[in-house]
Design a protein around this motif. Structure first.
Motif, PDB file in Angstrom:
ATOM      1  N   ASP A  31      37.136  31.797 -22.728  1.00  0.00           N
ATOM      2  CA  ASP A  31      36.324  32.381 -21.656  1.00  0.00           C
ATOM      3  C   ASP A  31      35.238  33.251 -22.285  1.00  0.00           C
ATOM      4  N   ILE A  32      33.973  32.995 -21.952  1.00  0.00           N
ATOM      5  CA  ILE A  32      32.884  33.776 -22.552  1.00  0.00           C
ATOM      6  C   ILE A  32      32.520  35.005 -21.727  1.00  0.00           C
ATOM      7  N   ASP A  33      33.182  35.224 -20.605  1.00  0.00           N
ATOM      8  CA  ASP A  33      32.871  36.377 -19.756  1.00  0.00           C
ATOM      9  C   ASP A  33      33.021  37.682 -20.532  1.00  0.00           C
ATOM     10  N   GLY A  34      31.952  38.454 -20.577  1.00  0.00           N
ATOM     11  CA  GLY A  34      31.953  39.743 -21.258  1.00  0.00           C
ATOM     12  C   GLY A  34      31.721  39.664 -22.752  1.00  0.00           C
ATOM     13  N   LYS A  35      31.653  38.463 -23.298  1.00  0.00           N
ATOM     14  CA  LYS A  35      31.508  38.310 -24.747  1.00  0.00           C
ATOM     15  C   LYS A  35      30.056  38.080 -25.118  1.00  0.00           C
ATOM     16  N   GLY A  36      29.718  38.533 -26.315  1.00  0.00           N
ATOM     17  CA  GLY A  36      28.349  38.364 -26.768  1.00  0.00           C
ATOM     18  C   GLY A  36      28.170  38.826 -28.197  1.00  0.00           C
ATOM     19  N   ILE A  37      26.939  39.174 -28.505  1.00  0.00           N
ATOM     20  CA  ILE A  37      26.576  39.584 -29.856  1.00  0.00           C
ATOM     21  C   ILE A  37      25.726  40.849 -29.802  1.00  0.00           C
ATOM     22  N   PHE A  38      25.639  41.522 -30.937  1.00  0.00           N
ATOM     23  CA  PHE A  38      24.726  42.657 -31.044  1.00  0.00           C
ATOM     24  C   PHE A  38      24.108  42.638 -32.425  1.00  0.00           C
ATOM     25  N   ILE A  51      22.095  44.424 -27.559  1.00  0.00           N
ATOM     26  CA  ILE A  51      23.389  43.858 -27.208  1.00  0.00           C
ATOM     27  C   ILE A  51      23.143  42.791 -26.153  1.00  0.00           C
ATOM     28  N   GLN A  52      23.664  41.594 -26.369  1.00  0.00           N
ATOM     29  CA  GLN A  52      23.578  40.532 -25.373  1.00  0.00           C
ATOM     30  C   GLN A  52      24.989  40.038 -25.092  1.00  0.00           C
ATOM     31  N   TYR A  53      25.312  39.866 -23.800  1.00  0.00           N
ATOM     32  CA  TYR A  53      26.633  39.376 -23.419  1.00  0.00           C
ATOM     33  C   TYR A  53      26.507  38.556 -22.139  1.00  0.00           C
ATOM     34  N   PHE A  54      27.493  37.707 -21.925  1.00  0.00           N
ATOM     35  CA  PHE A  54      27.536  36.884 -20.717  1.00  0.00           C
ATOM     36  C   PHE A  54      28.401  37.555 -19.666  1.00  0.00           C
ATOM     37  N   LYS A  55      27.975  37.423 -18.419  1.00  0.00           N
ATOM     38  CA  LYS A  55      28.704  38.008 -17.298  1.00  0.00           C
ATOM     39  C   LYS A  55      28.927  36.922 -16.251  1.00  0.00           C
ATOM     40  N   SER A  56      30.147  36.844 -15.769  1.00  0.00           N
ATOM     41  CA  SER A  56      30.506  35.849 -14.770  1.00  0.00           C
ATOM     42  C   SER A  56      30.002  36.272 -13.390  1.00  0.00           C
ATOM     43  N   ASP A  57      29.511  35.314 -12.631  1.00  0.00           N
ATOM     44  CA  ASP A  57      29.052  35.561 -11.263  1.00  0.00           C
ATOM     45  C   ASP A  57      29.091  34.234 -10.511  1.00  0.00           C
ATOM     46  N   ASP A 110      29.637  30.905 -12.829  1.00  0.00           N
ATOM     47  CA  ASP A 110      28.819  30.523 -13.954  1.00  0.00           C
ATOM     48  C   ASP A 110      28.635  31.790 -14.782  1.00  0.00           C
ATOM     49  N   TYR A 111      28.024  31.670 -15.938  1.00  0.00           N
ATOM     50  CA  TYR A 111      27.848  32.810 -16.818  1.00  0.00           C
ATOM     51  C   TYR A 111      26.363  33.063 -17.023  1.00  0.00           C
ATOM     52  N   PHE A 112      25.973  34.335 -16.917  1.00  0.00           N
ATOM     53  CA  PHE A 112      24.574  34.700 -16.996  1.00  0.00           C
ATOM     54  C   PHE A 112      24.393  35.764 -18.074  1.00  0.00           C
ATOM     55  N   LEU A 113      23.287  35.669 -18.776  1.00  0.00           N
ATOM     56  CA  LEU A 113      23.014  36.557 -19.906  1.00  0.00           C
ATOM     57  C   LEU A 113      22.484  37.909 -19.429  1.00  0.00           C
TER      58      LEU A 113
END
Length: 180
Positions: free
Chosen positions: A90-97, A106-112, A123-126
């Motif tokens: 699951d990529i929700d809340g995960k990202g890179i910095f 900091i960039q991360y994906f958020k579920s909506d 879906d996941y949005f940046l």
């Protein structure tokens, strides 16, 4: 990243106080490899079943204590419901910095919901935070960007560090395989 000025610490978590009428904290886990997990919001009045400490008190310290109880629970990963775990797929809340000089991005994906105002598949949005590293235990976010809606906001969010030995040691290759 180790040669950069004001490198952050990675043996704990970072939180920002979202105090209003109900105290709460937003929590970020940063990993030395440049990965991040946005753990979301924890309040002193939380009813979250993924927390051990369910003392109901509207205070900043209780909000932090509630998150610390989550970290303790994560350490017992085989004994907790899967909905409480940090899931590999699951990529929700995960990202890179990245930290360059004193700047942090900091960039991360958020579920909506894929379609707003309608019960639809997620879906996941940046999302992005931009700011400045003040020292090894403090950074300030000055801008947030929601790429889904193309909205950029000026903010002042001061993320503070708290050392914690229960921070999960994750296999970055498995956890972050879907984002890099």
């Amino acid at each position: 990243m180790k040669n950069q000025k004001n490198v952050l610490r990675f043996d704990g978590f970072y939180y920002v106080n979202n105090s209003s009428n109900i105290y709460s904290v937003d929590v970020l886990l940063l990993y030395e490899e440049g990965f991040i997990i946005n753990e979301g919001n924890y309040s002193g009045l939380s009813n979250n079943y993924c927390l051990e400490n369910l003392k109901k008190e509207n205070s900043l310290q209780n909000s932090i204590d509630n998150y610390i109880s989550r970290l303790k629970l994560l350490k017992q990963s085989k004994e907790i419901p899967s909905s409480c775990k940090i899931l590999e797929n699951d990529i929700d809340g995960k990202g890179i910095f990245i930290i360059k000089n004193d700047s942090i991005i900091i960039q991360y994906f958020k579920s909506d919901f894929k379609i707003r105002n309608k019960d639809s598949f997620n879906d996941y949005f940046l999302h992005e935070y931009r700011g400045v590293v003040l020292n090894d235990t403090l950074f300030k976010i000055l801008k947030t960007i929601n790429y889904r809606d193309n909205i950029s906001k000026s903010v002042e969010l001061e993320f503070k560090y708290l050392k914690n030995s229960d921070k999960p040691n994750l296999n970055s290759e498995k956890i972050f395989k879907n984002i890099y």
